[in-house]
Design a protein around this motif. Structure first.
Motif, PDB file in Angstrom:
ATOM      1  N   GLU A 192      14.764  28.368  57.646  1.00  0.00           N
ATOM      2  CA  GLU A 192      15.996  27.720  57.185  1.00  0.00           C
ATOM      3  C   GLU A 192      16.542  28.391  55.930  1.00  0.00           C
ATOM      4  OE1 GLU A 192      15.762  23.475  56.907  1.00  0.00           O
ATOM      5  OE2 GLU A 192      14.886  23.306  58.900  1.00  0.00           O
ATOM      6  N   LEU A 193      15.669  28.787  55.018  1.00  0.00           N
ATOM      7  CA  LEU A 193      16.114  29.483  53.814  1.00  0.00           C
ATOM      8  C   LEU A 193      16.783  30.810  54.174  1.00  0.00           C
ATOM      9  CD1 LEU A 193      16.296  29.655  50.760  1.00  0.00           C
ATOM     10  CD2 LEU A 193      14.004  30.644  50.749  1.00  0.00           C
ATOM     11  N   ASP A 194      16.209  31.550  55.119  1.00  0.00           N
ATOM     12  CA  ASP A 194      16.825  32.800  55.569  1.00  0.00           C
ATOM     13  C   ASP A 194      18.211  32.542  56.151  1.00  0.00           C
ATOM     14  OD1 ASP A 194      14.669  34.308  54.755  1.00  0.00           O
ATOM     15  OD2 ASP A 194      13.720  34.329  56.741  1.00  0.00           O
ATOM     16  N   MET A 195      18.350  31.479  56.923  1.00  0.00           N
ATOM     17  CA  MET A 195      19.640  31.136  57.507  1.00  0.00           C
ATOM     18  C   MET A 195      20.653  30.790  56.404  1.00  0.00           C
ATOM     19  SD  MET A 195      20.518  28.187  60.310  1.00  0.00           S
ATOM     20  CE  MET A 195      20.058  26.872  59.191  1.00  0.00           C
ATOM     21  N   LEU A 196      20.235  30.023  55.403  1.00  0.00           N
ATOM     22  CA  LEU A 196      21.120  29.675  54.293  1.00  0.00           C
ATOM     23  C   LEU A 196      21.529  30.911  53.486  1.00  0.00           C
ATOM     24  CD1 LEU A 196      19.468  26.384  53.021  1.00  0.00           C
ATOM     25  CD2 LEU A 196      21.724  26.639  54.070  1.00  0.00           C
ATOM     26  N   LYS A 197      20.598  31.838  53.283  1.00  0.00           N
ATOM     27  CA  LYS A 197      20.930  33.054  52.546  1.00  0.00           C
ATOM     28  C   LYS A 197      22.011  33.848  53.284  1.00  0.00           C
ATOM     29  CE  LYS A 197      16.826  34.855  52.087  1.00  0.00           C
ATOM     30  NZ  LYS A 197      15.630  35.614  51.710  1.00  0.00           N
ATOM     31  N   ARG A 198      21.879  33.969  54.610  1.00  0.00           N
ATOM     32  CA  ARG A 198      22.883  34.690  55.392  1.00  0.00           C
ATOM     33  C   ARG A 198      24.240  33.996  55.302  1.00  0.00           C
ATOM     34  NH1 ARG A 198      18.799  34.658  59.016  1.00  0.00           N
ATOM     35  NH2 ARG A 198      19.882  33.194  60.377  1.00  0.00           N
ATOM     36  N   ALA A 199      24.248  32.676  55.407  1.00  0.00           N
ATOM     37  CA  ALA A 199      25.503  31.930  55.341  1.00  0.00           C
ATOM     38  C   ALA A 199      26.147  32.072  53.963  1.00  0.00           C
ATOM     39  CB  ALA A 199      25.259  30.462  55.676  1.00  0.00           C
ATOM     40  N   PHE A 200      25.339  32.030  52.912  1.00  0.00           N
ATOM     41  CA  PHE A 200      25.869  32.175  51.558  1.00  0.00           C
ATOM     42  C   PHE A 200      26.450  33.568  51.348  1.00  0.00           C
ATOM     43  CE2 PHE A 200      25.314  33.218  47.031  1.00  0.00           C
ATOM     44  CZ  PHE A 200      26.174  32.265  46.490  1.00  0.00           C
ATOM     45  N   ARG A 201      25.748  34.583  51.809  1.00  0.00           N
ATOM     46  CA  ARG A 201      26.251  35.954  51.671  1.00  0.00           C
ATOM     47  C   ARG A 201      27.558  36.133  52.437  1.00  0.00           C
ATOM     48  NH1 ARG A 201      20.315  38.155  52.580  1.00  0.00           N
ATOM     49  NH2 ARG A 201      19.575  38.054  50.435  1.00  0.00           N
ATOM     50  N   ARG A 202      27.629  35.564  53.645  1.00  0.00           N
ATOM     51  CA  ARG A 202      28.844  35.646  54.450  1.00  0.00           C
ATOM     52  C   ARG A 202      29.995  34.938  53.720  1.00  0.00           C
ATOM     53  NH1 ARG A 202      26.885  33.953  59.103  1.00  0.00           N
ATOM     54  NH2 ARG A 202      27.265  31.776  58.645  1.00  0.00           N
ATOM     55  N   HIS A 203      29.707  33.783  53.124  1.00  0.00           N
ATOM     56  CA  HIS A 203      30.721  33.050  52.371  1.00  0.00           C
ATOM     57  C   HIS A 203      31.235  33.873  51.182  1.00  0.00           C
ATOM     58  CE1 HIS A 203      32.738  29.829  50.232  1.00  0.00           C
ATOM     59  NE2 HIS A 203      31.990  30.104  49.178  1.00  0.00           N
ATOM     60  N   CYS A 204      30.307  34.513  50.470  1.00  0.00           N
ATOM     61  CA  CYS A 204      30.703  35.330  49.324  1.00  0.00           C
ATOM     62  C   CYS A 204      31.608  36.479  49.742  1.00  0.00           C
ATOM     63  CB  CYS A 204      29.469  35.864  48.597  1.00  0.00           C
ATOM     64  SG  CYS A 204      28.549  34.587  47.719  1.00  0.00           S
ATOM     65  N   VAL A 205      31.304  37.127  50.840  1.00  0.00           N
ATOM     66  CA  VAL A 205      32.123  38.244  51.332  1.00  0.00           C
ATOM     67  C   VAL A 205      33.500  37.732  51.742  1.00  0.00           C
ATOM     68  CG1 VAL A 205      32.351  39.892  53.229  1.00  0.00           C
ATOM     69  CG2 VAL A 205      30.182  39.676  52.034  1.00  0.00           C
ATOM     70  N   GLU A 206      33.548  36.577  52.406  1.00  0.00           N
ATOM     71  CA  GLU A 206      34.828  36.037  52.889  1.00  0.00           C
ATOM     72  C   GLU A 206      35.733  35.568  51.762  1.00  0.00           C
ATOM     73  OE1 GLU A 206      33.624  33.005  55.618  1.00  0.00           O
ATOM     74  OE2 GLU A 206      33.107  34.454  57.186  1.00  0.00           O
ATOM     75  N   THR A 207      35.153  35.126  50.644  1.00  0.00           N
ATOM     76  CA  THR A 207      35.970  34.584  49.549  1.00  0.00           C
ATOM     77  C   THR A 207      36.249  35.602  48.448  1.00  0.00           C
ATOM     78  OG1 THR A 207      33.988  33.702  48.452  1.00  0.00           O
ATOM     79  CG2 THR A 207      35.190  32.218  49.930  1.00  0.00           C
ATOM     80  N   GLU A 208      35.723  36.817  48.590  1.00  0.00           N
ATOM     81  CA  GLU A 208      35.977  37.865  47.610  1.00  0.00           C
ATOM     82  C   GLU A 208      37.424  38.324  47.709  1.00  0.00           C
ATOM     83  OE1 GLU A 208      33.615  41.403  47.614  1.00  0.00           O
ATOM     84  OE2 GLU A 208      31.871  40.319  46.945  1.00  0.00           O
ATOM     85  N   GLY A 209      37.967  38.687  46.575  1.00  0.00           N
ATOM     86  CA  GLY A 209      39.286  39.312  46.496  1.00  0.00           C
ATOM     87  C   GLY A 209      40.312  38.576  47.201  1.00  0.00           C
TER      88      GLY A 209
END
Length: 114
Positions: free
Chosen positions: A97-114
């Protein structure tokens, strides 16, 4: 409702007119062979052969993920010497579950950048 029978994971999904968009992963690797058979107007039977090469002594956790990568459910297989308590299964599940959350958080960061 789900179960493991004759080396296959089986589940029933109700109240959905379309084929459920789920995937099953083990150690972040998607498993092939998931079958969905309609069993009524809004009922589906899911079935997946569990690869023998994934089974070894210890605890193996499998995650059932929805279309957005969210955890729908999980199942755990314990083989080898019986465990006195189920803490290893819980730790393995928490890691997944932690691995899944890390992937989702990273994806969120990329989508909300710039």
């Amino acid at each position: 409702m789900s179960r493991i029978k004759a080396g296959r994971w089986e589940a029933v999904v109700s109240e959905t007119p379309e084929q459920p968009a789920v995937s099953i992963v083990h150690q972040e690797q998607p498993l092939a062979g998931l079958e969905a058979v309609q069993d009524g107007a809004e009922r589906w039977k899911l079935s997946l052969p569990i690869p023998a090469e994934l089974l070894s002594d210890g605890v193996q956790s499998f995650l059932v993920l929805g279309p957005q990568g969210e955890r729908v459910t999980q199942f755990t297989i314990v083989t080898g010497v019986p465990l006195e308590d189920d803490i290893r299964a819980e730790v393995d599940l928490l890691r997944a579950e932690l691995d899944m959350l890390k992937r989702a958080f990273r994806r969120h960061c990329v989508e909300t950048e710039g």
